[in-house]
Design an enzyme around this catalytic site. Structure first.
Site, mmCIF file in Angstrom:
data_model
loop_
_atom_site.group_PDB
_atom_site.id
_atom_site.type_symbol
_atom_site.label_atom_id
_atom_site.label_comp_id
_atom_site.label_asym_id
_atom_site.label_seq_id
_atom_site.Cartn_x
_atom_site.Cartn_y
_atom_site.Cartn_z
ATOM 1 N N GLN A 62 10.022 -4.397 8.531
ATOM 2 C CA GLN A 62 9.999 -3.063 8.771
ATOM 3 C C GLN A 62 8.634 -2.488 8.428
ATOM 4 O OE1 GLN A 62 13.346 -1.013 7.112
ATOM 5 N NE2 GLN A 62 14.613 -2.684 7.433
ATOM 6 N N CYS A 180 9.551 3.528 1.295
ATOM 7 C CA CYS A 180 8.104 3.635 1.844
ATOM 8 C C CYS A 180 7.888 5.268 2.122
ATOM 9 C CB CYS A 180 7.969 2.882 3.275
ATOM 10 S SG CYS A 180 6.153 2.992 3.572
ATOM 11 N N THR A 326 9.800 0.032 -1.902
ATOM 12 C CA THR A 326 8.858 -0.691 -0.824
ATOM 13 C C THR A 326 9.046 -2.314 -0.920
ATOM 14 O OG1 THR A 326 6.982 -1.069 -2.208
ATOM 15 C CG2 THR A 326 6.927 1.016 -1.269
ATOM 16 N N ALA A 328 6.550 -4.326 -1.207
ATOM 17 C CA ALA A 328 5.620 -4.733 -2.215
ATOM 18 C C ALA A 328 6.451 -4.806 -3.635
ATOM 19 C CB ALA A 328 4.265 -3.948 -2.237
ATOM 20 N N CYS A 360 1.696 1.266 -1.639
ATOM 21 C CA CYS A 360 2.178 1.934 -0.303
ATOM 22 C C CYS A 360 0.633 1.885 0.319
ATOM 23 C CB CYS A 360 2.518 3.354 -0.596
ATOM 24 S SG CYS A 360 2.978 4.436 0.903
#
Length: 425
Positions: A62, A180, A326, A328, A360
């Site tokens: 995504q 996000c 996110t 990450a 981000c």
């Protein structure tokens, strides 16, 4: 019936089966968190009997959808068959989780099957609540209404950007938390960059409507972002919530909260509308004993273990940890859950802790990214020894080239590149 745990290809198991104590670990969710933590667990303990409960036959990357909407990434490279990403030593139970019995230690599926576990990892992701904006679902994908939050709509975003020669372009951000949090404004920046390059930006009125009172939640990144807002001559409207869309007449309705506390309903015509939808926890979590007061799967923010059910862990978008939602963040959380679940299983002390890391990569123009990395309380946690507030081409290469490749070939295979967590002294 005891299913075979080892499999040559990931195929859904027999829909008629029930399992009482078939699995050491059951994982709800076959997204980034679910596949990643399965792979990491199996790299540590290949003998673990693991089942992944996941209904979809496709797996998506995504984070690249914003790039697709900006015309710089091929959407077909953001999807693979679920069967190709399920680790071969794990069992895929294709179905939808309906209920977790945290006392009986089983997950009940919508079709009535029950999957028993010794330990459970909850990571089903969140739900995009399109229906909470009146009229939105009926007009998505037409009438100039789009969203990079959906695989099938990100290419439509790019089509609209290319086609728009003049008029008004609205971009929205719903109430937090969302996955996000920078994605809504990234859509605006990449669109504006294209219009600027094409010489059309002067003929397009750009407006960013956000429910938040600020542009970005970590203050260190607001000044460089504001430079791009000025470059693109975009209007910022804070405390503005999209509540209704009239697609046929191309009018969006916002509830705008003024400083006095008064809320005013404002109608805004548009030629293009990019919507970031409201986002909520799945109902089977929000309505269960697993949930915190806000409906997310409750976890200790540093160990990611459930505070009331010690054999349950959570990570990813559906957990209650107050980090940025996110991929990450998931990358760091996977290590914490893998280490702590095994420590709990083997009656060892926890020595691995999550610091709230999230990232981000803010794509402010084609070829430039502000790599925002931060943890709990907005503490800056840069990976590289460079000023993180400066837009960089190297960060663009990381976002647009390296990370998509690494996701498919490293992340989902249990390779924990730069994912080392905090460790107790």
């Amino acid at each position: 019936m005891q299913p075979s745990i080892r499999q040559e290809t990931a195929q859904p198991v027999d829909a008629a089966c029930n399992w009482s104590d078939a699995f050491d670990v059951v994982i709800i969710g076959g997204g980034s968190a679910g596949i990643g933590v399965t792979a990491s667990l199996l790299r540590r303990r290949p003998s673990l009997r693991i089942a992944i409960i996941e209904p979809s036959d496709r797996h998506y990357y995504q984070p690249a959808w914003t790039l697709v909407g900006g015309g710089v990434f091929d959407v077909t490279k953001t999807v693979q068959p679920m069967a190709d990403v399920i680790p071969e030593k794990a069992q895929w139970v294709r179905g939808v989780a309906r209920r977790v019995d945290a006392v009986g230690n089983f997950v009940e599926l919508e079709d009535g099957r029950q999957v028993g576990y010794q330990q459970l990892i909850v990571c089903p992701g969140l739900r995009l609540a399109w229906e909470r904006i009146e009229g939105l679902e009926e007009t998505l994908g037409k009438n100039g209404v789009t969203s990079n939050y959906r695989f099938d709509l990100a290419p439509y975003t790019w089509s609209l950007v290319q086609e728009l020669k003049g008029g008004k372009a609205l971009f929205t951000q719903p109430p937090m938390p969302i996955k996000c949090a920078g994605a809504p404004q990234k859509a605006m920046y990449l669109s504006c960059d294209e219009w600027l390059r094409a010489g059309r930006l002067n003929d397009i009125e750009v407006e960013f409507n956000t429910c938040a009172p600020v542009l970005f939640g970590v203050s260190a990144f607001v000044p460089p972002l504001m430079e791009y807002v000025k470059r693109y001559d975009a209007d910022l409207v804070f405390n503005s919530n999209l509540v209704r869309v009239d697609g046929e007449n191309r009018v969006a309705y916002f509830d705008v909260k003024h400083a006095s506390g008064e809320v005013e309903r404002v109608a805004k015509p548009f030629d293009m509308l990019h919507v970031a939808p409201p986002q909520v926890a799945p109902a089977f979590i929000a309505e269960s004993s697993l949930a915190d007061a806000a409906g997310w799967c409750e976890v200790d923010h540093t160990t990611l273990q459930h505070p009331r059910y010690p054999n349950i862990f959570g990570l990813g978008d559906a957990c209650s940890s107050p980090n940025a939602k996110t991929a990450a963040a998931v990358r760091k959380q996977i290590v914490v859950v893998a280490e702590n679940l095994l420590a709990a299983r083997e009656h060892r002390e926890f020595k691995t802790f999550y610091d709230g890391y999230g990232s981000c990569p803010l794509t402010v123009e084609r070829g430039k990214v502000i790599l925002a990395e931060f943890g709990f309380g907005g503490k800056l946690l840069p990976t590289f020894k460079l000023d993180p507030t400066v837009p960089r081409f190297l960060a663009w290469l990381l976002k647009a080239r390296f990370l998509p490749w690494f996701y498919w070939h490293g992340f989902l295979k249990g390779r924990e590149w730069l994912a080392g967590p905090g460790v107790a002294d």
